[in-house]
Scaffold this active site. Structure first.
Site, short mmCIF file in Angstrom:
data_model
loop_
_atom_site.label_atom_id
_atom_site.label_comp_id
_atom_site.label_asym_id
_atom_site.label_seq_id
_atom_site.Cartn_x
_atom_site.Cartn_y
_atom_site.Cartn_z
N HIS A 1 6.46 -9.91 -5.85
CA HIS A 1 6.59 -10.30 -4.45
C HIS A 1 5.69 -9.43 -3.58
CE1 HIS A 1 9.10 -6.87 -2.98
NE2 HIS A 1 9.41 -6.79 -4.25
N HIS B 1 3.18 -9.60 0.50
CA HIS B 1 2.54 -10.37 1.57
C HIS B 1 1.09 -10.67 1.18
CE1 HIS B 1 6.06 -9.81 3.91
NE2 HIS B 1 5.86 -8.54 4.18
#
Length: 357
Positions: free
Chosen positions: A141, A143
């Site tokens: 995970h 951005h």
């Protein structure tokens, strides 16, 4: 002598100012060195943790008769999370489940939180994800913008998932987050801390932190690493983002219906998400992260932002994602007595030939 003291007084003041300036520079330099030392320590700890995991896997591998991973374990999920879409709340569920369900969770920490990777980093990342057996099954995970694995001649592709949010609500949440933080790490100093201007005041005065260009985020995150993806208001980027959502993502949920998103994931991928629905329903603190001091924008502010072509495109993408999610949900769950439940398997095999004697 009195005249001499009067003439010396400004010089003494100047020396004092200079001394103060030198002291401040020295302090800032020491703070920077401390930050660099902390970053090095974090990287060292991370490398040590990875080494321990690889060592455990190599020991257990010696006791296994087969050198290949079980099919259910040869899976990688990438959650390229969009900021301020309840991504931390969802990620914390994965962290809570990884020990019990026996998978690995890895945070993709990019330099300066840049969602676009360099070409060389793209190659490194794809190779890591596909060949790092010790980290499978893995949940990555971060951005990071969508990355098309098929470009790199790899045998397997990861499963992409994501969550999107109403674009104005997402921007408002991000605006106040930069100023006041959230209840997850309340003591952490934020970049815009001390700025008391409300979101309404920012829009009214034409501030840069609330400009329509700041809405342009969910489209490029789904569009990917093409230059056109990051041109705010690009119709091509919007259509590419839609294409990727439908063709490259296993499931894309919406912040407003996060529990339903988790429920469907648990039904589809129990190897990772078994127990996730119960976790999010219990409302434990680790799964709830709320921006503090957030004030809803006025109708006038919303109307002003909605005049922008950028908002229209971001909103079109959000509604497209919402419609797709609701379609998936309609075929995956049913409501009974006010409660949602997952549908049982709806297909079976018959007329199997040739017949076995």
């Amino acid at each position: 002598m009195g005249v001499f003291r009067i003439m010396m007084s400004p010089k003494i003041q100047l020396l004092a100012v200079l001394a103060f300036g030198v002291a401040m520079l020295f302090i800032e330099n020491q703070i920077q060195k401390l930050d660099e030392s902390r970053a090095k320590l974090e990287r060292t700890i991370a490398r040590h943790e990875v080494a321990e995991v690889e060592q455990r896997h190599s020991k257990s591998a010696g006791r296994e008769t087969s050198s290949s991973l079980a099919e259910e374990d040869d899976v990688v999920i990438i959650y390229n999370r969009v900021p301020k879409t309840a991504s931390t709340s969802f990620t914390n569920i994965a962290y809570d489940l990884c020990g019990k369900n026996r998978f690995h969770v890895l945070h993709i920490n990019t330099t300066k939180n840049n969602p676009v990777m360099s070409l060389q980093d793209q190659v490194r990342f794809v190779r890591n994800v596909t060949s790092w057996r010790e980290m499978k099954p893995g949940f990555y995970h971060g951005h990071v913008a969508y990355l098309d694995f098929s470009k790199y001649s790899v045998n397997s592709k990861p499963l992409y998932i994501n969550v999107v949010r109403d674009p104005i609500e997402r921007l408002v949440s991000y605006y106040y987050f930069l100023r006041f933080g959230d209840d997850y790490r309340p003591g952490l100093r934020r970049r815009k801390q001390g700025d008391k201007k409300t979101f309404d005041e920012c829009v009214s005065s034409g501030g840069s932190d609330c400009a329509p260009e700041k809405l342009w985020l969910q489209v490029p995150f789904f569009c990917g690493h093409h230059s056109e993806c990051w041109n705010a208001g690009s119709r091509w980027a919007l259509e590419q983002a839609k294409y990727n959502l439908v063709n490259e993502y296993l499931l894309v949920g919406v912040t407003e219906e996060l529990e339903d998103f988790v429920m469907i994931l648990e039904a589809a991928l129990p190897r990772f998400f078994k127990g996730a629905t119960e976790l999010i329903r219990t409302g434990k603190k680790s799964h709830l992260r709320k921006t503090t001091e957030k004030k809803p924008p006025t109708k006038e502010t919303i109307a002003k932002l909605q005049q922008s072509d950028i908002w229209k495109m971001e909103n079109e993408f959000y509604e497209f994602a919402l419609e797709q999610f609701q379609f998936v949900r309609a075929h995956a769950v049913r409501e009974k007595d006010g409660e949602l439940y997952v549908l049982a398997q709806g297909f079976f095999y018959e007329k199997i030939y040739p017949k076995v004697n």
